[in-house]
Design a protein around this motif. Structure first.
Motif, PDB file in Angstrom:
ATOM      1  N   UNK A 356      -7.351 -13.960  -2.608  1.00 14.67           N
ATOM      2  CA  UNK A 356      -6.613 -12.784  -1.953  1.00 14.67           C
ATOM      3  C   UNK A 356      -7.405 -12.657  -0.389  1.00 14.67           C
ATOM      4  N   UNK A 357      -6.574 -12.465   0.158  1.00 17.10           N
ATOM      5  CA  UNK A 357      -6.880 -12.369   1.699  1.00 17.10           C
ATOM      6  C   UNK A 357      -6.705 -10.828   2.238  1.00 17.10           C
ATOM      7  N   UNK A 380     -12.802   3.112  -4.404  1.00 24.40           N
ATOM      8  CA  UNK A 380     -12.611   1.987  -5.602  1.00 24.40           C
ATOM      9  C   UNK A 380     -11.709   1.951  -6.323  1.00 24.40           C
ATOM     10  N   UNK A 381     -11.247   3.163  -7.025  1.00 22.83           N
ATOM     11  CA  UNK A 381      -9.980   3.046  -7.605  1.00 22.83           C
ATOM     12  C   UNK A 381      -8.790   2.576  -6.964  1.00 22.83           C
ATOM     13  N   UNK A 382      -8.659   2.961  -5.856  1.00 21.48           N
ATOM     14  CA  UNK A 382      -7.376   2.294  -5.050  1.00 21.48           C
ATOM     15  C   UNK A 382      -7.648   0.912  -4.673  1.00 21.48           C
ATOM     16  N   UNK A 383      -8.775   0.479  -4.352  1.00 23.83           N
ATOM     17  CA  UNK A 383      -8.607  -0.918  -3.952  1.00 23.83           C
ATOM     18  C   UNK A 383      -8.695  -1.681  -5.283  1.00 23.83           C
ATOM     19  N   UNK A 387      -6.199  -4.735  -5.813  1.00 24.50           N
ATOM     20  CA  UNK A 387      -6.506  -6.099  -6.103  1.00 24.50           C
ATOM     21  C   UNK A 387      -5.916  -6.535  -7.522  1.00 24.50           C
ATOM     22  N   UNK A 388      -5.769  -5.651  -8.480  1.00 22.05           N
ATOM     23  CA  UNK A 388      -5.402  -6.205  -9.806  1.00 22.05           C
ATOM     24  C   UNK A 388      -3.915  -6.131  -9.717  1.00 22.05           C
ATOM     25  N   UNK A 395      -1.916 -11.101  -0.152  1.00 22.55           N
ATOM     26  CA  UNK A 395      -2.790 -10.151   1.015  1.00 22.55           C
ATOM     27  C   UNK A 395      -2.805  -8.824   0.638  1.00 22.55           C
ATOM     28  N   UNK A 396      -3.940  -8.404   1.036  1.00 24.84           N
ATOM     29  CA  UNK A 396      -4.105  -6.683   1.088  1.00 24.84           C
ATOM     30  C   UNK A 396      -4.279  -6.451   2.704  1.00 24.84           C
TER      31      UNK A 396
END
Length: 480
Positions: A356-357, A380-383, A387-388, A395-396
Motif C-alpha cells: 500500500x502507498x 489507530x482504529x481508523x488507520x 489498511x484492512x 493507495x491511502x
C-alpha cells in the motif's frame, strides 16, 4: 405537607428573617446616622466660627465687636428653604462664646450671658484643647424634654486657649426627616416582601407542578403503562426538569427495548462462539495422527482464533473504560501530524505486505488539546480500517488541515466502500463488514471506540463513501 407548601414556607421564612434583620438594623441606624451627620456639620461650624471670633476675643470686644454684631439678629433670619418637602423658616443654631474660665461672654440668646459653663462637657474639654461635645436636655430641670446637641471648639491666641465657642442645635429638628426615612423604608420593605411572596408562590408552584407531573409519569412507567413523556411547558425551558424528563424517557425506552438487549447478547454470543468452535475443531483434529504440515496448519489456525478472541476482549475492555468516562481528567497538547506518522511507522509491516502507498498531506505541527493516548487509539482504529479494506497495491490518502475553530483529520482508501444497507449501522457494537480475502472478520468495536473518544473531546466524526468512488473516507474534526 406537600412539597410546594414546604418550599413556599421555607422561602418565606428565610426571606422574612433576612428582611427583618436587615430592616431592624437599617431602621435602628437611621436616627444615629442622622445625628452623627448633624454632629459632623456642627464640628465644622464650631471650628470655623472659632477662627472668626478669635480677633474679637483677643481684643476683649467679643460681646460688642463685629462678630457679635453679625450674629445679633441670627434668630430672626428666615431662610425660606424647602428641604425634602419641609419648610425651614429659621436658623436653629445657637452660638455661645465663653472665656478661658468658662464664663459666657456672648450668646445669640442673651439669657445665658454671665453664666458659668465650665461644668459642661463640651466647654471644659474645648478649654483643655480636646474635642468637646454633649447632648443634654434643653431644660436641665426637665430631663424628659427634647435634647440639644452641643459641639465646642477652642478659641486660640497662638498656642494659648483664650476661650471656647459652642454651636448647639435641637435634636428634635431632625425628627421629621428621620420619621419620613423610616416610613419610606418600611413602605418599600412591605412592597418588597409582597413582591417576593408573589415570586415565591410562582416559583413554588412551578417546582411542585413539574415534580408532580414527573412523579405521575414515573409511577405510570412503574405500572407498565405506555405513556408519553410529559411536556413541562415554556416556563421550564431547558432546565433540569426538562432534562430529567428526557432522561426518564430515555431510561424507559432502554428498559422497554428488549429486542435491542436480546440482539446485543445474541451478537456477542455469536462473536465468541465462532472462534471458540474453530479452536475446538482444530484441537480435536490435532489429537489425531496427522502429517506435520497439517498439524502446523491447524496449530496456526488455533493461534489466529485465539488472537481474535484476545483482540475482541481487549476492544471490549477499552470501549467499556471509555464509555464509563464522564470527561477528560486532564488535557495536553497533542501534535496530530507527529502522532499519525508514529502510528504509520508501527503499521509499516502491514503496509508493505499489502504493497500500500500512503499519500501524506499532514503538514507540520497541527496541535489540539486532549488525551494523547485516547486520540491515538481513535486514529489507530481508523488507520487499521483503511489498511484492512484497501486492495493489495492500493493507495491511502491522509490529510490534516485547520477549518475555523476545528482541525480536520481525514483518511481515504480505495476499498469497496460501505454498502448502502450498512451506512446507518457502522457505529453499532459488533457490526462488522467483510474485510477482504484471507482476512478474519473484525470485532465490530473499533468505530464505537472512535466515536466515544470523539465525544469525549467534543469533536465530530463523519464516515461515508468517498466522492468520487471507489473507497471510504473518514473525517474526524477536533476543536483546537
Amino acid at each position: 405537607m406537600r412539597i410546594g407548601l414546604r418550599l413556599l414556607l421555607g422561602f418565606f421564612l428565610i426571606l422574612g428573617l433576612a428582611l427583618f434583620v436587615v430592616l431592624s438594623v437599617f431602621v435602628q441606624e437611621v436616627k444615629p446616622g442622622t445625628r452623627q451627620a448633624m454632629e459632623d456639620s456642627l464640628v465644622d461650624a464650631a471650628y470655623t466660627l472659632a477662627r472668626i471670633a478669635a480677633p474679637d476675643m483677643k481684643a476683649g470686644i467679643i460681646a460688642t465687636g463685629g462678630f457679635a454684631q453679625a450674629l445679633s439678629d441670627l434668630s430672626e433670619v428666615n431662610p425660606q428653604a424647602s428641604i425634602w418637602g419641609f419648610r425651614k423658616e429659621r436658623i436653629d443654631y445657637r452660638i455661645t462664646v465663653t472665656d478661658a474660665q468658662g464664663m459666657v461672654r456672648f450668646d445669640t440668646r442673651p439669657e445665658a450671658i454671665g453664666q458659668d459653663f465650665s461644668r459642661w462637657n463640651d466647654v471644659s474639654r474645648a478649654l483643655r484643647g480636646e474635642y468637646g461635645a454633649r447632648s443634654s436636655p434643653a431644660n436641665p430641670y426637665a430631663p424628659d424634654t427634647a435634647t440639644v446637641m452641643h459641639v465646642a471648639a477652642p478659641i486660640r491666641d497662638g498656642d494659648r486657649i483664650i476661650g471656647a465657642l459652642s454651636v448647639s442645635r435641637p435634636n428634635d429638628r431632625l425628627e421629621p426627616y428621620i420619621e419620613r426615612s423610616q416610613q419610606r423604608i418600611l413602605r418599600w420593605s412591605w412592597a418588597l416582601l409582597g413582591l417576593s411572596l408573589a415570586i415565591g408562590l410562582l416559583f413554588s408552584w412551578w417546582i411542585a407542578h413539574s415534580l408532580s407531573r414527573l412523579r405521575g409519569y414515573a409511577n405510570a412507567v412503574a405500572r407498565g403503562d405506555r405513556v408519553a413523556m410529559p411536556v413541562l411547558g415554556r416556563l421550564s425551558g431547558s432546565t433540569e426538569f426538562s432534562e430529567l424528563a428526557q432522561s426518564l424517557e430515555q431510561m424507559r425506552l432502554r428498559l422497554e427495548d428488549k429486542a435491542y438487549v436480546e440482539s446485543y447478547v445474541h451478537t456477542l454470543t455469536h462473536e465468541l462462539k465462532s472462534p471458540l468452535a474453530a479452536i475446538r475443531g482444530a484441537a480435536e483434529l490435532l489429537q489425531e495422527d496427522l502429517p506435520p504440515d497439517d498439524r502446523r496448519r491447524f496449530a496456526g489456525h488455533i493461534h489466529r482464533q485465539a488472537e481474535r478472541l484476545r483482540l475482541l476482549v481487549d476492544k471490549l475492555l477499552e470501549l467499556a473504560h471509555i464509555e464509563q468516562m464522564r470527561g477528560l481528567a486532564a488535557r495536553e497538547t497533542v501534535d496530530l501530524s507527529a502522532l499519525t506518522r508514529e502510528l504509520l511507522q508501527r503499521m509499516e509491516p502491514g503496509l508493505r505486505i499489502k504493497a500500500l502507498r500512503v499519500h501524506d498531506d499532514l503538514g507540520q505541527a497541527v496541535q489540539v488539546q486532549g488525551d494523547a493516548f485516547l486520540i491515538g487509539q481513535g486514529l489507530q482504529n481508523l488507520l487499521d480500517n483503511a489498511m484492512d479494506f484497501s486492495p493489495p497495491g492500493g493507495q491511502i490518502w491522509l490529510r490534516l488541515h485547520r477549518d475555523g475553530e476545528y482541525v480536520e483529520w481525514s483518511v481515504r482508501d480505495e476499498g469497496p466502500g460501505i454498502p448502502d444497507y450498512a451506512l446507518d449501522r457502522i457505529f453499532e457494537r459488533f457490526y462488522s463488514l467483510p474485510r477482504g480475502e484471507g482476512q478474519d472478520k473484525g470485532s465490530g468495536l473499533g468505530l464505537c471506540l472512535v466515536r466515544e473518544v470523539c465525544d469525549l473531546h467534543g469533536g465530530q466524526l463523519v464516515i461515508g463513501n468517498a466522492i468520487p468512488p471507489p473507497g471510504c473516507e473518514a473525517r474526524w474534526r477536533l476543536p483546537i
